[in-house]
Design a protein around this motif. Structure first.
Motif, short mmCIF file in Angstrom:
data_model
loop_
_atom_site.label_atom_id
_atom_site.label_comp_id
_atom_site.label_asym_id
_atom_site.label_seq_id
_atom_site.Cartn_x
_atom_site.Cartn_y
_atom_site.Cartn_z
N LYS A 47 14.71 -42.18 -18.50
CA LYS A 47 15.32 -42.73 -19.71
C LYS A 47 14.45 -43.91 -20.16
N GLU A 48 13.89 -43.81 -21.34
CA GLU A 48 13.06 -44.88 -21.91
C GLU A 48 11.95 -45.30 -20.95
N GLY A 49 11.28 -44.31 -20.34
CA GLY A 49 10.15 -44.58 -19.46
C GLY A 49 10.52 -45.06 -18.07
N LYS A 50 11.81 -45.04 -17.74
CA LYS A 50 12.28 -45.47 -16.42
C LYS A 50 13.00 -44.32 -15.75
N ILE A 51 12.87 -44.24 -14.42
CA ILE A 51 13.51 -43.15 -13.66
C ILE A 51 14.70 -43.67 -12.88
N LEU A 52 15.73 -42.84 -12.79
CA LEU A 52 16.94 -43.19 -12.06
C LEU A 52 16.70 -43.06 -10.56
N GLN A 58 23.65 -45.04 3.80
CA GLN A 58 23.94 -44.43 5.11
C GLN A 58 22.76 -43.56 5.54
N GLU A 59 22.76 -43.23 6.80
CA GLU A 59 21.70 -42.35 7.33
C GLU A 59 21.96 -40.93 6.88
N PRO A 60 20.94 -40.13 6.71
CA PRO A 60 19.53 -40.47 6.94
C PRO A 60 18.96 -41.28 5.76
N GLY A 61 18.02 -42.12 6.07
CA GLY A 61 17.31 -42.87 5.03
C GLY A 61 17.99 -44.14 4.56
N LYS A 62 18.90 -44.69 5.35
CA LYS A 62 19.60 -45.91 4.94
C LYS A 62 18.59 -46.98 4.53
N GLY A 63 18.81 -47.59 3.37
CA GLY A 63 17.95 -48.65 2.87
C GLY A 63 16.78 -48.18 2.01
N TYR A 64 16.55 -46.89 1.97
CA TYR A 64 15.46 -46.35 1.16
C TYR A 64 15.98 -45.99 -0.24
N TRP A 65 15.10 -46.16 -1.21
CA TRP A 65 15.37 -45.72 -2.57
C TRP A 65 14.96 -44.26 -2.71
N THR A 139 10.82 -48.61 -13.74
CA THR A 139 9.50 -48.13 -14.16
C THR A 139 8.73 -47.72 -12.90
N LEU A 140 7.70 -46.95 -13.09
CA LEU A 140 6.85 -46.55 -11.97
C LEU A 140 6.25 -47.79 -11.32
N GLU A 141 5.87 -48.77 -12.11
CA GLU A 141 5.30 -50.00 -11.57
C GLU A 141 6.32 -50.75 -10.71
N GLU A 142 7.58 -50.82 -11.15
CA GLU A 142 8.63 -51.49 -10.37
C GLU A 142 8.84 -50.81 -9.02
N THR A 143 8.71 -49.50 -8.97
CA THR A 143 8.96 -48.78 -7.71
C THR A 143 7.90 -49.09 -6.65
N GLU A 144 6.74 -49.58 -7.07
CA GLU A 144 5.66 -49.87 -6.12
C GLU A 144 6.05 -50.97 -5.13
N LYS A 153 8.50 -40.65 -3.38
CA LYS A 153 7.25 -41.07 -4.01
C LYS A 153 6.52 -39.87 -4.60
N TRP A 154 6.52 -38.78 -3.85
CA TRP A 154 5.90 -37.55 -4.35
C TRP A 154 6.64 -37.05 -5.59
N LEU A 155 7.98 -37.08 -5.56
CA LEU A 155 8.76 -36.63 -6.72
C LEU A 155 8.53 -37.53 -7.93
N LEU A 156 8.33 -38.82 -7.72
CA LEU A 156 8.02 -39.73 -8.83
C LEU A 156 6.71 -39.31 -9.49
N ASP A 157 5.73 -38.96 -8.67
CA ASP A 157 4.46 -38.49 -9.21
C ASP A 157 4.67 -37.21 -10.01
N VAL A 158 5.47 -36.31 -9.47
CA VAL A 158 5.77 -35.06 -10.18
C VAL A 158 6.43 -35.37 -11.52
N ALA A 159 7.43 -36.26 -11.51
CA ALA A 159 8.20 -36.56 -12.72
C ALA A 159 7.33 -37.20 -13.80
N PHE A 160 6.47 -38.14 -13.40
CA PHE A 160 5.68 -38.87 -14.39
C PHE A 160 4.36 -38.20 -14.75
N GLN A 161 3.89 -37.28 -13.90
CA GLN A 161 2.60 -36.64 -14.15
C GLN A 161 2.71 -35.17 -14.55
#
Length: 185
Positions: A47-52, A58-65, A139-144, A153-161
Motif C-alpha cells: 500500500k503506497e510503496g509499503k508492505i504489510l 509466539q513460536e515458531p519465529g517469536k519476535g521476527y517480522w 518501506t523496504l528500507e525500513e525493513t533493513e 526477506k526473500w518474499l519482500l524481494d519477490v514482492a518488490f522486484q
C-alpha cells in the motif's frame, strides 16, 4: 511420523510397494497412507510503496517480522484462508489478485507454502495480540533495520522486484468447478 492403524476402518496397516514406492496400506480396505502434508499461505500486500508485516508473538519465529499468513482449514478454500488470516492477524481487509510465489519444503510433514499478492481494501494495521503483537506497513528500507525472518526477506524481494503478474485468479466462473480456486498465467 508412523501410523499403525487405518484411518478409514481401523484395521492394521502394512508396508506395500505401490506406484514404485513403499507405502503404508490397510490390510482390510482400500486405504493407502500417502503421507502427511500441510499447506501454508502468506499475504504480500503493498500500500503506497509499503508492505504489510506482522511481528510474531509466539513460536515458531517469536519476535521476527513476517508477512501475515497461516494454514488452511480442511474444507476452507485457500483464497478464503488468506483473506481470513490477514484480517485476523492484522485487521486489514484485502482481496487476492494472484499467486506470486510458492515454497516447497519436503520434511516429515511436507509443507507447501503459497504466497498471494493481495490488493489492500481497507483497515489500519492492528495486531491480534495472540499470534502477532505488532503490525504495520513498512518501506523496504525500513525493513533493513528490523528483525525480519529469512524467508520473509526473500518474499519482500519477490514482492518488490516482481516483473510478471504470477498466476492470476481465473476471472471466469465455471459452474462445474464451483468452490475451486483456479489461477492461470
Amino acid at each position: 511420523m508412523s501410523i499403525n492403524f487405518c484411518s478409514k476402518c481401523g484395521s492394521t496397516v502394512e508396508v506395500r510397494s505401490i506406484g514404485g514406492a513403499d507405502r503404508l496400506a490397510c490390510t482390510s480396505c482400500d486405504y493407502i497412507y500417502w503421507g502427511n502434508y500441510s499447506i501454508g499461505v502468506g499475504a504480500l500486500i503493498i500500500k503506497e510503496g509499503k508492505i504489510l508485516l506482522v511481528r510474531r508473538a509466539q513460536e515458531p519465529g517469536k519476535g521476527y517480522w513476517t508477512n501475515p499468513g497461516g494454514y488452511i482449514e480442511q474444507q476452507e478454500p485457500i483464497e478464503e484462508t488468506i483473506v481470513r488470516e490477514v484480517l485476523e492477524e492484522a485487521g486489514i481487509h484485502a482481496k487476492v489478485t494472484g499467486i506470486i510465489a510458492v515454497r516447497d519444503q519436503p520434511r516429515e510433514i511436507h509443507n507447501l507454502y503459497i504466497a498471494f499478492e493481495m490488493e489492500y481494501l481497507s483497515g489500519e494495521p492492528i495486531p491480534d495480540d495472540e499470534e502477532v503483537d505488532e503490525a504495520g506497513f513498512f518501506t523496504l528500507e525500513e525493513t533493513e533495520s528490523m528483525n525480519v525472518a529469512g524467508f520473509t526477506k526473500w518474499l519482500l524481494d519477490v514482492a518488490f522486484q516482481a516483473e510478471g503478474k504470477g498466476l492470476i485468479k481465473e476471472p471466469l466462473a465455471i459452474k462445474a468447478l464451483e468452490r475451486y480456486g483456479l489461477f492461470r498465467v
